[in-house]
Design a protein around this motif. Structure first.
Motif, mmCIF file in Angstrom:
data_model
loop_
_atom_site.group_PDB
_atom_site.id
_atom_site.type_symbol
_atom_site.label_atom_id
_atom_site.label_comp_id
_atom_site.label_asym_id
_atom_site.label_seq_id
_atom_site.Cartn_x
_atom_site.Cartn_y
_atom_site.Cartn_z
ATOM 1 N N LEU A 60 -57.920 -17.538 -3.332
ATOM 2 C CA LEU A 60 -56.854 -18.611 -3.498
ATOM 3 C C LEU A 60 -55.731 -18.592 -2.345
ATOM 4 C CD1 LEU A 60 -56.206 -18.767 -7.393
ATOM 5 C CD2 LEU A 60 -57.533 -20.191 -6.144
ATOM 6 N N LEU A 61 -55.511 -19.486 -1.420
ATOM 7 C CA LEU A 61 -54.582 -19.275 -0.346
ATOM 8 C C LEU A 61 -53.520 -20.226 -0.543
ATOM 9 C CD1 LEU A 61 -57.074 -19.397 2.609
ATOM 10 C CD2 LEU A 61 -56.253 -17.296 1.157
ATOM 11 N N SER A 62 -52.181 -19.817 -0.361
ATOM 12 C CA SER A 62 -50.897 -20.424 -0.401
ATOM 13 C C SER A 62 -49.961 -20.008 0.492
ATOM 14 C CB SER A 62 -50.403 -20.492 -1.702
ATOM 15 O OG SER A 62 -49.950 -19.200 -2.286
ATOM 16 N N ASP A 63 -48.635 -20.608 0.330
ATOM 17 C CA ASP A 63 -47.561 -19.970 1.282
ATOM 18 C C ASP A 63 -46.855 -18.641 0.450
ATOM 19 O OD1 ASP A 63 -46.677 -21.338 -0.949
ATOM 20 O OD2 ASP A 63 -45.374 -22.577 0.193
ATOM 21 N N VAL A 64 -47.409 -18.237 -0.407
ATOM 22 C CA VAL A 64 -46.855 -17.047 -0.941
ATOM 23 C C VAL A 64 -47.848 -15.787 -1.065
ATOM 24 C CG1 VAL A 64 -46.145 -15.921 -3.267
ATOM 25 C CG2 VAL A 64 -45.577 -18.185 -2.856
ATOM 26 N N ASP A 65 -47.601 -14.574 -0.367
ATOM 27 C CA ASP A 65 -48.374 -13.672 0.027
ATOM 28 C C ASP A 65 -49.188 -13.043 -1.319
ATOM 29 O OD1 ASP A 65 -46.315 -12.247 -0.710
ATOM 30 O OD2 ASP A 65 -46.385 -10.831 0.775
ATOM 31 N N ALA A 66 -48.630 -12.961 -2.389
ATOM 32 C CA ALA A 66 -49.142 -12.313 -3.686
ATOM 33 C C ALA A 66 -48.454 -12.514 -4.787
ATOM 34 C CB ALA A 66 -49.012 -10.580 -3.378
ATOM 35 N N LEU A 67 -48.966 -12.356 -5.961
ATOM 36 C CA LEU A 67 -48.122 -12.487 -7.141
ATOM 37 C C LEU A 67 -47.127 -11.233 -7.308
ATOM 38 C CD1 LEU A 67 -47.851 -13.933 -10.111
ATOM 39 C CD2 LEU A 67 -49.586 -12.260 -10.855
ATOM 40 N N TYR A 68 -45.951 -11.490 -7.725
ATOM 41 C CA TYR A 68 -44.751 -10.561 -8.018
ATOM 42 C C TYR A 68 -44.306 -10.607 -9.251
ATOM 43 C CZ TYR A 68 -44.537 -10.156 -2.714
ATOM 44 O OH TYR A 68 -44.548 -9.749 -1.510
ATOM 45 N N ASP A 69 -43.673 -9.499 -9.731
ATOM 46 C CA ASP A 69 -43.295 -9.414 -11.174
ATOM 47 C C ASP A 69 -42.108 -10.358 -11.184
ATOM 48 O OD1 ASP A 69 -41.489 -7.770 -9.715
ATOM 49 O OD2 ASP A 69 -41.962 -5.967 -10.773
ATOM 50 N N GLY A 70 -41.435 -10.885 -10.343
ATOM 51 C CA GLY A 70 -40.506 -11.731 -10.305
ATOM 52 C C GLY A 70 -40.409 -12.417 -9.031
ATOM 53 N N PRO A 71 -39.210 -13.404 -8.794
ATOM 54 C CA PRO A 71 -39.252 -13.937 -7.832
ATOM 55 C C PRO A 71 -39.172 -13.422 -6.381
ATOM 56 C CG PRO A 71 -37.686 -14.787 -9.412
ATOM 57 C CD PRO A 71 -37.984 -13.508 -9.868
ATOM 58 N N PRO A 72 -40.140 -13.576 -5.304
ATOM 59 C CA PRO A 72 -40.418 -12.660 -4.278
ATOM 60 C C PRO A 72 -39.261 -12.235 -3.419
ATOM 61 C CG PRO A 72 -42.315 -14.262 -4.301
ATOM 62 C CD PRO A 72 -41.133 -14.570 -5.599
ATOM 63 N N SER A 73 -38.300 -13.607 -3.563
ATOM 64 C CA SER A 73 -36.994 -13.618 -2.888
ATOM 65 C C SER A 73 -36.032 -12.694 -3.465
ATOM 66 C CB SER A 73 -36.318 -14.720 -2.698
ATOM 67 O OG SER A 73 -36.124 -15.580 -3.586
ATOM 68 N N ARG A 74 -36.289 -12.128 -4.676
ATOM 69 C CA ARG A 74 -35.151 -11.412 -5.191
ATOM 70 C C ARG A 74 -35.256 -9.755 -5.033
ATOM 71 N NH1 ARG A 74 -35.069 -12.226 -11.345
ATOM 72 N NH2 ARG A 74 -37.132 -10.699 -11.635
ATOM 73 N N ALA A 75 -34.358 -9.381 -4.468
ATOM 74 C CA ALA A 75 -34.474 -7.728 -4.329
ATOM 75 C C ALA A 75 -34.857 -6.897 -5.511
ATOM 76 C CB ALA A 75 -32.840 -7.327 -3.956
ATOM 77 N N GLY A 76 -36.008 -5.950 -5.117
ATOM 78 C CA GLY A 76 -36.446 -5.430 -6.193
ATOM 79 C C GLY A 76 -37.888 -5.852 -6.836
ATOM 80 N N SER A 77 -38.205 -7.078 -6.427
ATOM 81 C CA SER A 77 -39.304 -7.606 -7.043
ATOM 82 C C SER A 77 -40.402 -6.859 -6.371
ATOM 83 C CB SER A 77 -39.654 -9.134 -6.497
ATOM 84 O OG SER A 77 -38.554 -10.123 -7.360
ATOM 85 N N ARG A 78 -41.674 -6.680 -7.260
ATOM 86 C CA ARG A 78 -42.641 -5.731 -6.828
ATOM 87 C C ARG A 78 -43.931 -6.754 -6.815
ATOM 88 N NH1 ARG A 78 -46.374 -2.938 -10.082
ATOM 89 N NH2 ARG A 78 -45.170 -3.667 -11.936
ATOM 90 N N ARG A 79 -44.924 -6.258 -5.596
ATOM 91 C CA ARG A 79 -46.091 -7.167 -5.606
ATOM 92 C C ARG A 79 -47.187 -6.347 -6.504
ATOM 93 N NH1 ARG A 79 -51.155 -6.186 -2.714
ATOM 94 N NH2 ARG A 79 -50.503 -4.136 -1.877
ATOM 95 N N LEU A 80 -47.738 -7.283 -7.481
ATOM 96 C CA LEU A 80 -48.743 -6.847 -8.351
ATOM 97 C C LEU A 80 -50.045 -6.961 -7.332
ATOM 98 C CD1 LEU A 80 -47.687 -8.783 -11.333
ATOM 99 C CD2 LEU A 80 -46.859 -6.378 -10.749
ATOM 100 N N ALA A 81 -50.495 -5.646 -7.181
ATOM 101 C CA ALA A 81 -51.770 -5.564 -6.202
ATOM 102 C C ALA A 81 -52.963 -5.824 -7.124
ATOM 103 C CB ALA A 81 -51.822 -4.075 -5.754
ATOM 104 N N GLU A 82 -53.009 -5.533 -8.286
ATOM 105 C CA GLU A 82 -54.134 -6.183 -9.117
ATOM 106 C C GLU A 82 -53.778 -6.415 -10.426
ATOM 107 O OE1 GLU A 82 -56.891 -2.705 -10.124
ATOM 108 O OE2 GLU A 82 -55.397 -1.555 -9.026
ATOM 109 N N ILE A 83 -54.538 -7.336 -11.031
ATOM 110 C CA ILE A 83 -54.514 -7.666 -12.628
ATOM 111 C C ILE A 83 -55.761 -7.318 -13.397
ATOM 112 C CG2 ILE A 83 -53.875 -9.700 -14.228
ATOM 113 C CD1 ILE A 83 -51.576 -8.760 -12.589
ATOM 114 N N ARG A 84 -55.551 -6.631 -14.292
ATOM 115 C CA ARG A 84 -57.097 -6.324 -14.927
ATOM 116 C C ARG A 84 -57.153 -7.044 -16.279
ATOM 117 N NH1 ARG A 84 -59.718 -1.780 -13.168
ATOM 118 N NH2 ARG A 84 -58.839 -0.443 -11.417
ATOM 119 N N GLY A 85 -55.992 -7.512 -16.878
ATOM 120 C CA GLY A 85 -56.180 -8.355 -18.021
ATOM 121 C C GLY A 85 -54.838 -8.949 -18.305
ATOM 122 N N PRO A 86 -54.815 -9.861 -19.607
ATOM 123 C CA PRO A 86 -53.673 -10.220 -19.812
ATOM 124 C C PRO A 86 -52.195 -9.242 -20.107
ATOM 125 C CG PRO A 86 -55.399 -11.036 -21.187
ATOM 126 C CD PRO A 86 -55.872 -9.936 -20.267
#
Length: 372
Positions: free
Chosen positions: A171-197
Motif C-alpha cells: 500500500l503506497l501513499s504520501d505517508v511513509d509508515a504507520l506511527y503511534d501518533g500523528p507523524p508531525s508530532r514530536a515523539g511519534s514513533r514509527r511502527l516497523a511491524e504489526i503482528r496482531g490487533p
C-alpha cells in the motif's frame, strides 16, 4: 520476516491519488514514471504485478476546471469519467517505455458481492496476467452509487489481492509508515511491524489530510486486516519508498499475515458488502448462528428492518442491537414478518414447500468477530 515481500511472485500494489497528482488535480508525469520504473523492474525479474490505482477523479479536476474534489456523487462521477481516460493513457504511455501493455479493470463493490460478477473479475485478472498484461484496477466511480461503492481503493486492493491469490500487498501513499501518533508530532514513533490487533492498542489512526484522496490510515489498517486475515503479508509505506518496500527493506510498516485463505464468498460477504437491512435475533438464535454455526431459522428472529430482496446481504443483530454476523437472505423483507417465530415445518405445511427452509443458510453467513 520481509522475505515474503522480496520473494513474492505475484504482488498487488496500490497507489493513492495524492501520490500521482498535483494539488491542482493534474497528473504528475514524473511521479507516474517513477512508480512505473519500480513496477517494471519487478516485472523484469519474473514477478506478476497488479496495480490498483486511485487518481481518476483527481485527474479529472483540472480538465473540468474544478479546484477541489467535488462533494456530490454526480460531479465525482463526471470527473472520474474524464479522469479515468487521462490516467490510463498516462500509464499506457509510461509502461510502453518497457514494452509492457496495460489492461484497465474497473470494479464496483457490487462486482464483489455477486458470484457471477466476481468469478468473471477473477477470470479476467488471471487471464491478463497469463498474457503478460499489467492490470490497472480502479473503482468504477462513473457508475458506483453510495450504496455499492468501496469508498476507497485500500479495501479494493486487499480484496483484489485475495481474488488473485497474491503473495503480497503493498500500500503506497504520501505517508511513509504507520506511527503511534500523528507523524508531525514530536515523539511519534514509527511502527516497523504489526503482528496482531494488540499492537494497535492506543495507536491514533487519523486521516492523512490529502486534498484529492478519500482514504487515510484507518482505511489502510482495515485493508491490511483483510489481507493478513487471508494469509497475505502487507507493507504500508510512501510511494517514494516503493522500490525498497518491494525489495524487502526495512521501510514503512510490515503487517504479518495471521490467517489462512478463507472462502472467497465469506471474505467478500464480510468486507465487500454492507447490510441492506437487519434481522434481530433472540439469544438462542445468536448462540446457534455464532457459536454452533447453524443456519438462521424464522423461529429465532424477533424483528426485521430495512427494504431488501432475496439474495441481498443483511446484518444479524443480537438482542442488544450489536451486529454479530452478516448473511445472504432467502426472502424479501416484506415476506419475513409473517414468518417470524414459526417453525419451518409449520410454514411449509401452511404456505408451501418453498417456505420450509431457513431464512439464511449457514454457508451464506459470515461471523463478524469484531462486533461480538
Amino acid at each position: 520476516m520481509r522475505d515474503r515481500i522480496s520473494s513474492a511472485s505475484k504482488v498487488v500494489v496500490k497507489v493513492g491519488s495524492s501520490s500521482l497528482t498535483t494539488p491542482q488535480g493534474t497528473i504528475d508525469v514524473d511521479r507516474v514514471d517513477a512508480l512505473v520504473d519500480v513496477l517494471a523492474a519487478r516485472r523484469g525479474v519474473g514477478a506478476q504485478i497488479v496495480l490498483v490505482s486511485s487518481g481518476a477523479i483527481a485527474a479529472g479536476l483540472g480538465p473540468l476546471g474544478l479546484a477541489v474534489r467535488p462533494r456530490d456523487l454526480a460531479t465525482q462521477q463526471a470527473a472520474a469519467s474524464v479522469g479515468q481516460g487521462v490516467l490510463v493513457a498516462r500509464y499506457t504511455s509510461s509502461f510502453a517505455r518497457y514494452g509492457l501493455r496495460v489492461g484497465q479493470v474497473l470494479l464496483t463493490a457490487d462486482d464483489m458481492m455477486r458470484r457471477s460478477h466476481h468469478v468473471n473479475a477473477q477470470r479476467t485478472l488471471n487471464r491478463l496476467l497469463e498474457l503478460g498484461i499489467m492490470p490497472v484496477v480502479n473503482e468504477n466511480d462513473t457508475v458506483a452509487t453510495d450504496e455499492i461503492r468501496f469508498g476507497d481503493n485500500d479495501r479494493l486492493a486487499a480484496l483484489v489481492a485475495h481474488l488473485t491469490r497474491a503473495d503480497a500487498l503493498v500500500l503506497l501513499s504520501d505517508v511513509d509508515a504507520l506511527y503511534d501518533g500523528p507523524p508531525s508530532r514530536a515523539g511519534s514513533r514509527r511502527l516497523a511491524e504489526i503482528r496482531g490487533p494488540e499492537d494497535l492498542v492506543g495507536v491514533e489512526l487519523g486521516r492523512n489530510g490529502a486534498a484529492v484522496g478519500t482514504g487515510g490510515m484507518i482505511t489502510k489498517v482495515q485493508a491490511a486486516k483483510i489481507a493478513t486475515g487471508a494469509g497475505i503479508p502487507v507493507v504500508l509505506t510512501a510511494a517514494a519508498h516503493a522500490a525498497q518496500a518491494l525489495a524487502g527493506a526495512d521501510v514503512g510498516t510490515y503487517f504479518h499475515p495471521g490467517g489462512r485463505h478463507p472462502g472467497t464468498r465469506l471474505l467478500w460477504l464480510a468486507h465487500a458488502t454492507t447490510g441492506r437491512g437487519r434481522l434481530h435475533l433472540d439469544d438462542g438464535a445468536v448462540e446457534a448462528v455464532v457459536t454452533r454455526r447453524k443456519s438462521l431459522l424464522p423461529a429465532g428472529v424477533t424483528s426485521v428492518e430495512g427494504d431488501f430482496s432475496a439474495g441481498d446481504p443483511v446484518d444479524l443483530c443480537g438482542p442488544l442491537g450489536r451486529v454479530v454476523a452478516r448473511g445472504l437472505v432467502n426472502f424479501d423483507a416484506v415476506e419475513i414478518p409473517g414468518l417470524l417465530g414459526r417453525s419451518t415445518r409449520d410454514l411449509g405445511s401452511e404456505l408451501g414447500p418453498e417456505y420450509e427452509r431457513e431464512l439464511i443458510h449457514r454457508d451464506d453467513i459470515v461471523i463478524l468477530e469484531a462486533h461480538q
